[in-house]
Design a protein around this motif. Sequence first.
Motif, PDB file in Angstrom:
ATOM      1  N   THR A 102       0.839  -1.210   0.000  1.00 56.86           N
ATOM      2  CA  THR A 102       0.000   0.000   0.000  1.00 56.86           C
ATOM      3  C   THR A 102       0.869   1.253   0.000  1.00 56.86           C
ATOM      4  OG1 THR A 102      -0.112  -0.234   2.404  1.00 56.86           O
ATOM      5  CG2 THR A 102      -2.000  -1.037   1.127  1.00 56.86           C
ATOM      6  N   PRO A 127      -5.565  -2.932  -2.157  1.00 63.79           N
ATOM      7  CA  PRO A 127      -5.192  -2.356  -0.858  1.00 63.79           C
ATOM      8  C   PRO A 127      -5.560  -3.263   0.307  1.00 63.79           C
ATOM      9  CG  PRO A 127      -6.363  -0.743  -2.202  1.00 63.79           C
ATOM     10  CD  PRO A 127      -6.458  -2.061  -2.922  1.00 63.79           C
ATOM     11  N   ASN A 128      -6.552  -4.121   0.114  1.00 57.34           N
ATOM     12  CA  ASN A 128      -6.882  -5.078   1.172  1.00 57.34           C
ATOM     13  C   ASN A 128      -7.395  -6.373   0.538  1.00 57.34           C
ATOM     14  OD1 ASN A 128      -7.864  -6.453   3.511  1.00 57.34           O
ATOM     15  ND2 ASN A 128      -7.928  -4.471   4.553  1.00 57.34           N
ATOM     16  N   HIS A 156      -3.934   0.051  13.194  1.00 59.32           N
ATOM     17  CA  HIS A 156      -2.961  -0.958  12.760  1.00 59.32           C
ATOM     18  C   HIS A 156      -1.842  -1.125  13.783  1.00 59.32           C
ATOM     19  CE1 HIS A 156      -4.832  -0.476   8.778  1.00 59.32           C
ATOM     20  NE2 HIS A 156      -4.297  -1.653   8.492  1.00 59.32           N
ATOM     21  N   HIS A 157      -1.101  -2.214  13.609  1.00 58.16           N
ATOM     22  CA  HIS A 157       0.133  -2.478  14.355  1.00 58.16           C
ATOM     23  C   HIS A 157       1.126  -1.329  14.131  1.00 58.16           C
ATOM     24  CE1 HIS A 157       2.224  -3.497  10.541  1.00 58.16           C
ATOM     25  NE2 HIS A 157       0.994  -3.836  10.155  1.00 58.16           N
ATOM     26  N   LYS A 160       3.652  -0.510  10.909  1.00 58.62           N
ATOM     27  CA  LYS A 160       3.153  -0.059   9.605  1.00 58.62           C
ATOM     28  C   LYS A 160       3.819   1.253   9.193  1.00 58.62           C
ATOM     29  CE  LYS A 160      -1.095   0.530   6.952  1.00 58.62           C
ATOM     30  NZ  LYS A 160      -0.494  -0.194   5.815  1.00 58.62           N
ATOM     31  N   ASP A 162       2.957   3.254   6.245  1.00 58.56           N
ATOM     32  CA  ASP A 162       2.133   4.283   5.591  1.00 58.56           C
ATOM     33  C   ASP A 162       0.897   4.643   6.422  1.00 58.56           C
ATOM     34  OD1 ASP A 162       1.510   1.560   4.917  1.00 58.56           O
ATOM     35  OD2 ASP A 162       0.007   2.288   3.501  1.00 58.56           O
ATOM     36  N   SER A 165      -3.911   4.174   5.985  1.00 59.35           N
ATOM     37  CA  SER A 165      -3.763   2.857   5.359  1.00 59.35           C
ATOM     38  C   SER A 165      -4.358   2.877   3.947  1.00 59.35           C
ATOM     39  CB  SER A 165      -4.505   1.807   6.181  1.00 59.35           C
ATOM     40  OG  SER A 165      -5.902   2.005   6.065  1.00 59.35           O
ATOM     41  N   GLY A 166      -3.891   1.945   3.124  1.00 56.43           N
ATOM     42  CA  GLY A 166      -4.432   1.817   1.774  1.00 56.43           C
ATOM     43  C   GLY A 166      -5.932   1.539   1.810  1.00 56.43           C
ATOM     44  N   THR A 167      -6.353   0.767   2.796  1.00 58.32           N
ATOM     45  CA  THR A 167      -7.777   0.435   2.929  1.00 58.32           C
ATOM     46  C   THR A 167      -8.607   1.695   3.213  1.00 58.32           C
ATOM     47  OG1 THR A 167      -7.081  -1.661   3.878  1.00 58.32           O
ATOM     48  CG2 THR A 167      -9.394  -1.081   4.154  1.00 58.32           C
ATOM     49  N   VAL A 215      -3.544  -5.756  14.599  1.00 63.82           N
ATOM     50  CA  VAL A 215      -3.145  -6.262  13.275  1.00 63.82           C
ATOM     51  C   VAL A 215      -3.677  -5.254  12.251  1.00 63.82           C
ATOM     52  CG1 VAL A 215      -3.244  -8.158  11.621  1.00 63.82           C
ATOM     53  CG2 VAL A 215      -3.020  -8.649  14.050  1.00 63.82           C
ATOM     54  N   ALA A 216      -4.931  -5.391  11.831  1.00 62.73           N
ATOM     55  CA  ALA A 216      -5.509  -4.444  10.855  1.00 62.73           C
ATOM     56  C   ALA A 216      -7.005  -4.330  11.124  1.00 62.73           C
ATOM     57  CB  ALA A 216      -5.259  -4.939   9.441  1.00 62.73           C
ATOM     58  N   ARG A 238      -2.605 -12.530   9.583  1.00 60.09           N
ATOM     59  CA  ARG A 238      -2.364 -12.292   8.142  1.00 60.09           C
ATOM     60  C   ARG A 238      -2.925 -13.408   7.263  1.00 60.09           C
ATOM     61  NH1 ARG A 238       0.881  -9.420  11.797  1.00 60.09           N
ATOM     62  NH2 ARG A 238       0.795  -7.291  11.041  1.00 60.09           N
ATOM     63  N   PHE A 241      -5.831 -12.535   4.887  1.00 61.02           N
ATOM     64  CA  PHE A 241      -5.659 -11.908   3.569  1.00 61.02           C
ATOM     65  C   PHE A 241      -5.440 -12.936   2.450  1.00 61.02           C
ATOM     66  CE2 PHE A 241      -3.854  -8.888   6.738  1.00 61.02           C
ATOM     67  CZ  PHE A 241      -4.799  -7.887   6.603  1.00 61.02           C
TER      68      PHE A 241
HETATM   69  O1  LIG Z   1       0.121  -2.847   6.806  1.00 60.06           O
HETATM   70  C1  LIG Z   1      -0.829  -3.617   7.093  1.00 60.06           C
HETATM   71  O2  LIG Z   1      -0.775  -4.414   8.026  1.00 60.06           O
HETATM   72  C2  LIG Z   1      -2.034  -3.562   6.265  1.00 60.06           C
HETATM   73  N1  LIG Z   1      -2.030  -2.828   5.209  1.00 60.06           N
HETATM   74  C3  LIG Z   1      -3.088  -2.678   4.282  1.00 60.06           C
HETATM   75  C4  LIG Z   1      -3.574  -1.238   4.288  1.00 60.06           C
HETATM   76  O3  LIG Z   1      -2.741  -0.321   4.318  1.00 60.06           O
HETATM   77  O4  LIG Z   1      -4.776  -1.022   4.236  1.00 60.06           O
HETATM   78  C5  LIG Z   1      -4.170  -3.699   4.453  1.00 60.06           C
HETATM   79  C6  LIG Z   1      -4.464  -4.073   5.866  1.00 60.06           C
HETATM   80  O5  LIG Z   1      -5.117  -3.023   6.459  1.00 60.06           O
HETATM   81  C7  LIG Z   1      -3.179  -4.438   6.601  1.00 60.06           C
END
Ligand SMILES: O=C(O)C1=N[C@H](C(=O)O)C[C@H](O)C1
Length: 267
Positions: A102, A127-128, A156-157, A160, A162, A165-167, A215-216, A238, A241
Amino acid sequence: MNPIKIIIAGPRGRMGREAVKLVSNTTHFELVAVVDHKYDSMMLSDLEGFQTIHHVPIYNDIEKCLQTIKADVLIDLTTPEVGMFHARTALHYHVRPVVGTTGFSKEDLAELEEICQKKELGCIIAPNFAIGAVLMMKFSQMAAKYFPDVEIIEMHHDGKLDAPSGTAVKTAEMISESRIKKQQGHPNEKETMNGARGANFDGMHIHSVRLPGLVAHQQVLFGSDGQTLTLRHDSYNRGSFMSGVKVAVETVMKHNHFVYGLENILE
Ligand SMILES: O=C(O)C1=N[C@H](C(=O)O)C[C@H](O)C1
Ligand SMILES: NC(=O)C1=CN([C@@H]2O[C@H](COP(=O)(O)OP(=O)(O)OC[C@H]3O[C@@H](n4cnc5c(N)ncnc54)[C@H](O)[C@@H]3O)[C@@H](O)[C@H]2O)C=CC1
């Protein structure tokens, strides 16, 4: 039927490890190489945790890998800059990217779409990959038609890189397609501390939480006169996914175009 030959970039990462397991345990998939920034010329089975994964060479250089190894699909689970370089390079060598990484910009996505059109090749950027998360995004898009006031909280954890998040970005993009344009909150609201209202996407706010133990997770909160609606999705591991990764790999082999978002390929 010949198995789908797959290269995984980022095999030692949290997601990469799960993807190695998925590919190795799927009879119509074959792991032909991995791309890592360490351990060039070694075999994956030389590394701790991968002793049972035989005959898989490690490459530091994706170009060298793609020149040497015949592959159908590249699964990328790395970082935004690396992932973009990998996806572009894979397409150049006629290998179809399935990208979970992402943090891609709009310009990155447009560039990949253009290459796919020119080369008539499939590429999936998701992204997810969790089916529940995709449903949460779709339900949010439906709800936003009736509840234009919405805020997104993604959690998120703390490993991470970014934010948001991409989601969360994809959710906001999908909501934007169905909700009336709206700048939320009080027109005169002021942040007395920078960032208090989170990121602003098209007038809606996104808040990013980072904590060890998570986690997410994502909540999409809708508010209206006298009522709220909360849509929430949680990935607790994970493995959540991997069914999406499997579908994406199978589907990218049948496509000759660019896809952004798993919702566009789920039947
Ligand atoms: O980094 C993660 O862990 C995740 N990244 C993705 C995002 O940025 O949305 C998907 C999920 O959320 C886990
Ligand atoms: N689409 C989805 O469903 C999901 C996407 N993600 C995304 O996937 C990406 C990876 O996430 P995690 O596995 O949690 O991260 P991670 O940090 O555990 O793994 C990233 C891996 O990339 C490797 N790497 C870095 N540079 C590299 C290079 N030049 N070549 C090859 N490998 C390189 C690192 O060594 C590391 O092992 C992130 O962008 C994350 O947001 C994560 C979970 C789900």
